[in-house]
Enzyme design. Structure first.
Site, short mmCIF file in Angstrom:
data_model
loop_
_atom_site.label_atom_id
_atom_site.label_comp_id
_atom_site.label_asym_id
_atom_site.label_seq_id
_atom_site.Cartn_x
_atom_site.Cartn_y
_atom_site.Cartn_z
CD GLU A 53 -28.84 -51.95 12.68
OE1 GLU A 53 -29.07 -52.74 11.77
OE2 GLU A 53 -27.97 -51.05 12.60
NE ARG A 191 -22.56 -29.29 -8.72
CZ ARG A 191 -21.87 -28.22 -9.11
NH1 ARG A 191 -21.17 -27.53 -8.21
NH2 ARG A 191 -21.88 -27.84 -10.38
CG LEU A 211 -17.13 -29.81 -11.14
CD1 LEU A 211 -16.50 -31.06 -11.75
CD2 LEU A 211 -18.47 -29.54 -11.79
#
Length: 349
Positions: A53, A191, A211
């Site tokens: 906003e 991911r 990862l």
């Protein structure tokens, strides 16, 4: 398409630009309109920075225009001080006469208070435009707020005959390559869109995964490992300190930079405890990538929201059996002969 739908669609489009960067905050877009013409727009870009906003309001050079504008926003404007001041107060001060909101904010700190501030100031407020789409965009945020746990997404790849890997004994034997170039990219996209990624100790010992996000743009998730007996070696990629990492274990170990060891009791049902610990750390989503035992535990517990399963045309006849989901996929896509099956846990609803 009427005005409300058109501009709410634009809010959703803008909001998605914040994916990977605003978590655990929701993705929010805002559009200012006069006479079917956009005069300003913005979105929440990064966690801790201004919300959608104020970004939309500050994009309008002639502030007098705001007094004739309608503000469209996909989530209720906040009403409390957090990392930034309340958006509802700014809207009131700006003199905007009308606000159209996609859905209310489930955060107890907001939960209708933003709308109340606006209406008490004499602003016309409409709520519920494209509400289902607005909730879907921020499904992780809604689960986190309403169920006080992270959104759980299960992900694995399997052969056509139902195996996720060959039977291996250690990291010297390379894992079976199941995914193709496209589906590997899509996995890295997933991911980037989730705040954390979880694996069990067997996956770490056999694959030594990093990862991280490499084949997609975006932030690498917080790495989470379940290592009951403290078997993960200190020289593994998971413990290299390059990405914030949490290891749940029964073995007490000292924390290091970007590495937190959390002692938990694995004798009882440990998954609710782990999800609670992640919730306490303000982690709103977890992508569970393996192995089969961990994925099956989530399935059997019912503690999952979504599952994405890649099915390759490869047949190997024997190996580590893939987890089984006791329901039909909600939809399916195909990428160069590889099927991607999408599941939703309807049993928890």
């Amino acid at each position: 398409m009427n005005y409300e739908l058109k501009y709410m669609h634009r809010c959703l489009q803008l909001a998605q630009y914040g994916v990977s960067y605003v978590a655990p905050n929701p993705m929010v877009g805002a559009v200012l309109v006069i006479d079917d013409k956009i005069i300003g727009e913005g979105y929440h870009q990064r966690f801790g920075e201004p919300h959608a906003e104020p970004n939309a309001i500050h994009s309008v050079k002639d502030k007098e225009l705001l007094k004739s504008a309608t503000l469209y926003v996909n989530l209720e404007p906040c009403s409390h001080y957090g990392k930034t001041p309340p958006c509802a107060d700014l809207i009131v001060r700006s003199g905007i006469p009308r606000v159209v909101i996609g859905t209310l904010d489930p955060n107890p700190k907001v939960a209708g208070r933003g709308v109340e501030i606006l209406r008490n100031a004499g602003i016309e407020v409409e709520v519920g435009v494209l509400e289902e789409e607005c909730r879907e965009l921020n499904k992780r945020f809604f689960i986190f707020q309403e169920q006080q746990r992270p959104y759980v997404l299960l992900k694995w790849a399997q052969t056509h005959d139902g195996f996720i890997d060959r039977k291996r004994t250690d990291v010297s034997e390379p894992p079976l390559i199941i995914s193709n170039n496209i589906t590997r990219q899509l996995t890295h996209q997933m991911r980037s869109e989730n705040q954390s990624i979880m694996v069990g100790s067997n996956t770490v010992l056999l694959d030594n995964p990093s990862l991280t996000v490499r084949n997609w743009s975006g932030k690498s998730p917080i790495r989470v490992a379940l290592d009951r007996q403290g078997r993960i070696p200190e020289n593994s990629n998971l413990l290299d300190g390059s990405v914030p990492t949490i290891v749940f274990s029964e073995i007490e170990k000292p924390n290091k930079t970007h590495l937190e060891f959390v002692k938990v009791d694995f004798e009882n049902d440990v998954l609710p405890t782990i999800l609670q610990k992640l919730y306490e750390r303000n982690i709103h989503s977890v992508l569970v990538e393996g192995g089969a035992q961990l994925l099956t535990s989530f399935i059997q517990s019912g503690l999952w929201d979504e599952a994405n399963v890649e099915v390759s045309p490869v047949i190997i006849n024997d190996g580590i059996a893939a987890p089984l989901l006791p329901l039909q996929p909600s939809c399916c896509r195909t990428f160069e002969g590889h099927e991607w099956l999408f599941y939703t846990n309807i049993r928890k609803k």
